[in-house]
Write a protein that holds these residues in place. Structure first.
Motif, PDB file in Angstrom:
ATOM      1  N   LYS A  43     -19.515  35.042   9.801  1.00  0.00           N
ATOM      2  CA  LYS A  43     -20.863  34.692   9.211  1.00  0.00           C
ATOM      3  C   LYS A  43     -21.519  33.392   9.692  1.00  0.00           C
ATOM      4  CE  LYS A  43     -19.137  36.762   4.667  1.00  0.00           C
ATOM      5  NZ  LYS A  43     -18.684  36.524   3.451  1.00  0.00           N
ATOM      6  N   VAL A  44     -20.907  32.728  10.551  1.00  0.00           N
ATOM      7  CA  VAL A  44     -21.360  31.407  10.975  1.00  0.00           C
ATOM      8  C   VAL A  44     -21.742  31.744  12.761  1.00  0.00           C
ATOM      9  CG1 VAL A  44     -20.521  29.749   9.497  1.00  0.00           C
ATOM     10  CG2 VAL A  44     -19.400  30.440  11.572  1.00  0.00           C
ATOM     11  N   ILE A  66     -10.357  28.696  12.511  1.00  0.00           N
ATOM     12  CA  ILE A  66     -11.312  28.253  11.522  1.00  0.00           C
ATOM     13  C   ILE A  66     -12.721  27.970  12.453  1.00  0.00           C
ATOM     14  CG2 ILE A  66     -11.909  26.036  10.342  1.00  0.00           C
ATOM     15  CD1 ILE A  66      -9.014  25.671  10.563  1.00  0.00           C
ATOM     16  N   TYR A  67     -13.766  28.578  11.797  1.00  0.00           N
ATOM     17  CA  TYR A  67     -14.832  28.770  12.620  1.00  0.00           C
ATOM     18  C   TYR A  67     -15.842  27.724  11.868  1.00  0.00           C
ATOM     19  CZ  TYR A  67     -13.436  33.250  13.959  1.00  0.00           C
ATOM     20  OH  TYR A  67     -12.315  34.315  14.490  1.00  0.00           O
ATOM     21  N   ILE A  68     -16.623  26.921  12.662  1.00  0.00           N
ATOM     22  CA  ILE A  68     -17.683  25.958  12.259  1.00  0.00           C
ATOM     23  C   ILE A  68     -18.704  26.246  13.096  1.00  0.00           C
ATOM     24  CG2 ILE A  68     -17.940  23.496  12.144  1.00  0.00           C
ATOM     25  CD1 ILE A  68     -14.921  22.955  12.325  1.00  0.00           C
ATOM     26  N   GLY A  69     -19.946  26.403  12.251  1.00  0.00           N
ATOM     27  CA  GLY A  69     -21.036  26.659  12.709  1.00  0.00           C
ATOM     28  C   GLY A  69     -22.266  26.701  11.710  1.00  0.00           C
ATOM     29  N   ARG A  70     -23.543  26.908  12.064  1.00  0.00           N
ATOM     30  CA  ARG A  70     -24.495  27.203  11.395  1.00  0.00           C
ATOM     31  C   ARG A  70     -24.421  28.766  10.831  1.00  0.00           C
ATOM     32  NH1 ARG A  70     -27.355  22.700  11.804  1.00  0.00           N
ATOM     33  NH2 ARG A  70     -27.257  21.811  13.344  1.00  0.00           N
ATOM     34  N   PRO A  71     -24.802  29.219   9.725  1.00  0.00           N
ATOM     35  CA  PRO A  71     -24.934  30.472   9.156  1.00  0.00           C
ATOM     36  C   PRO A  71     -25.799  31.485   9.984  1.00  0.00           C
ATOM     37  CG  PRO A  71     -24.961  28.811   7.171  1.00  0.00           C
ATOM     38  CD  PRO A  71     -25.203  28.168   8.679  1.00  0.00           C
ATOM     39  N   THR A  72     -25.282  32.605  10.231  1.00  0.00           N
ATOM     40  CA  THR A  72     -26.037  33.784  10.954  1.00  0.00           C
ATOM     41  C   THR A  72     -27.431  33.813  10.034  1.00  0.00           C
ATOM     42  OG1 THR A  72     -24.864  35.419   9.989  1.00  0.00           O
ATOM     43  CG2 THR A  72     -24.241  34.491  12.148  1.00  0.00           C
ATOM     44  N   ILE A  73     -28.211  34.585  10.554  1.00  0.00           N
ATOM     45  CA  ILE A  73     -29.660  34.712   9.982  1.00  0.00           C
ATOM     46  C   ILE A  73     -29.448  35.513   8.790  1.00  0.00           C
ATOM     47  CG2 ILE A  73     -31.840  35.777  10.413  1.00  0.00           C
ATOM     48  CD1 ILE A  73     -31.560  35.417  13.471  1.00  0.00           C
ATOM     49  N   GLN A  74     -28.697  36.463   8.591  1.00  0.00           N
ATOM     50  CA  GLN A  74     -28.494  37.107   7.477  1.00  0.00           C
ATOM     51  C   GLN A  74     -27.961  36.533   6.125  1.00  0.00           C
ATOM     52  OE1 GLN A  74     -26.484  40.411   9.027  1.00  0.00           O
ATOM     53  NE2 GLN A  74     -24.384  39.638   8.724  1.00  0.00           N
ATOM     54  N   TYR A  75     -27.494  35.383   6.418  1.00  0.00           N
ATOM     55  CA  TYR A  75     -26.916  34.541   5.416  1.00  0.00           C
ATOM     56  C   TYR A  75     -27.499  33.269   5.241  1.00  0.00           C
ATOM     57  CZ  TYR A  75     -22.823  37.835   5.876  1.00  0.00           C
ATOM     58  OH  TYR A  75     -22.216  38.908   5.669  1.00  0.00           O
ATOM     59  N   ARG A  76     -28.639  33.114   6.075  1.00  0.00           N
ATOM     60  CA  ARG A  76     -29.166  31.681   5.885  1.00  0.00           C
ATOM     61  C   ARG A  76     -29.651  31.419   4.451  1.00  0.00           C
ATOM     62  NH1 ARG A  76     -31.588  30.843  11.706  1.00  0.00           N
ATOM     63  NH2 ARG A  76     -29.665  30.481  12.790  1.00  0.00           N
ATOM     64  N   LEU A  78     -28.388  32.344   1.842  1.00  0.00           N
ATOM     65  CA  LEU A  78     -27.601  32.399   0.688  1.00  0.00           C
ATOM     66  C   LEU A  78     -26.931  30.917   0.946  1.00  0.00           C
ATOM     67  CD1 LEU A  78     -25.801  33.516  -1.692  1.00  0.00           C
ATOM     68  CD2 LEU A  78     -24.302  34.526   0.145  1.00  0.00           C
ATOM     69  N   TYR A  79     -26.675  30.643   2.199  1.00  0.00           N
ATOM     70  CA  TYR A  79     -25.903  29.215   2.736  1.00  0.00           C
ATOM     71  C   TYR A  79     -26.773  28.272   3.179  1.00  0.00           C
ATOM     72  CZ  TYR A  79     -21.803  32.321   1.865  1.00  0.00           C
ATOM     73  OH  TYR A  79     -21.049  33.058   0.985  1.00  0.00           O
ATOM     74  N   GLY A  80     -28.159  28.199   3.606  1.00  0.00           N
ATOM     75  CA  GLY A  80     -28.707  27.343   4.066  1.00  0.00           C
ATOM     76  C   GLY A  80     -28.578  27.241   5.704  1.00  0.00           C
TER      77      GLY A  80
END
Length: 159
Positions: A43-44, A66-76, A78-80
């Motif tokens: 999701k990121v 453990i994944y750390i990143g910006r949310p993908t386009i489809q989840y932006r 919801l999560y910013g």
């Protein structure tokens, strides 16, 4: 008296297809057993940095990702757009890490619990603040084996 003639070489014998379903099911079973399915849906967005000297992890069952990143386009929506932490299949906060580690530990035999490694797959554009928070929480949870995932120069992702 009638004369009977033998037909020689005019028709080839038919190939038996009776065992064909058995072969198909054996192949299907084989591929079902050896195929590794992805554990979680990302999701990121994680674009790991490249490295030249990489070491591959031996036992994948002993690794927490453990994944750390910006949310993908489809989840932006919801999560910013701020960097987020993904544990398993869900976006989480730093305080969820001890529970995530404990859920993974209970699935393993007692002898292997000390060999668990946490692999951080961090996007190259993410600032180190959130990464430092994750490392601090891992240290407080007594998870001291940490690995940074990187891609090789050839583009193949390794650990």
């Amino acid at each position: 008296m009638a004369k009977f003639s033998k037909k020689r070489g005019k028709a080839s014998p038919k190939v038996s297809t009776a065992s064909l379903p058995d072969i198909i099911f054996m192949l299907l079973f084989f591929f079902m057993m050896v195929t590794v399915l992805r554990d979680s849906t990302l999701k990121v967005a994680v674009n790991t940095p490249e490295a030249t000297q990489l070491t591959k992890l031996e036992e994948k069952s002993l690794v927490n990702y453990i994944y750390i990143g910006r949310p993908t386009i489809q989840y932006r929506d919801l999560y910013g757009t701020a960097p987020r932490i993904q544990l398993g299949d869900k976006i989480s906060i730093v305080d969820d890490i001890p529970l995530f580690l404990e859920q993974h530990k209970v699935k393993l035999p007692e002898a292997k619990r000390t060999q668990i490694t946490s692999s951080l797959r961090v996007d190259g554009e993410v600032t180190m603040g959130i990464v430092q928070d994750v490392k601090t929480k891992l240290r407080k949870s007594n998870q001291l084996k940490i690995n940074y995932s990187a891609g090789s120069r050839s583009g193949k992702l390794e650990n």
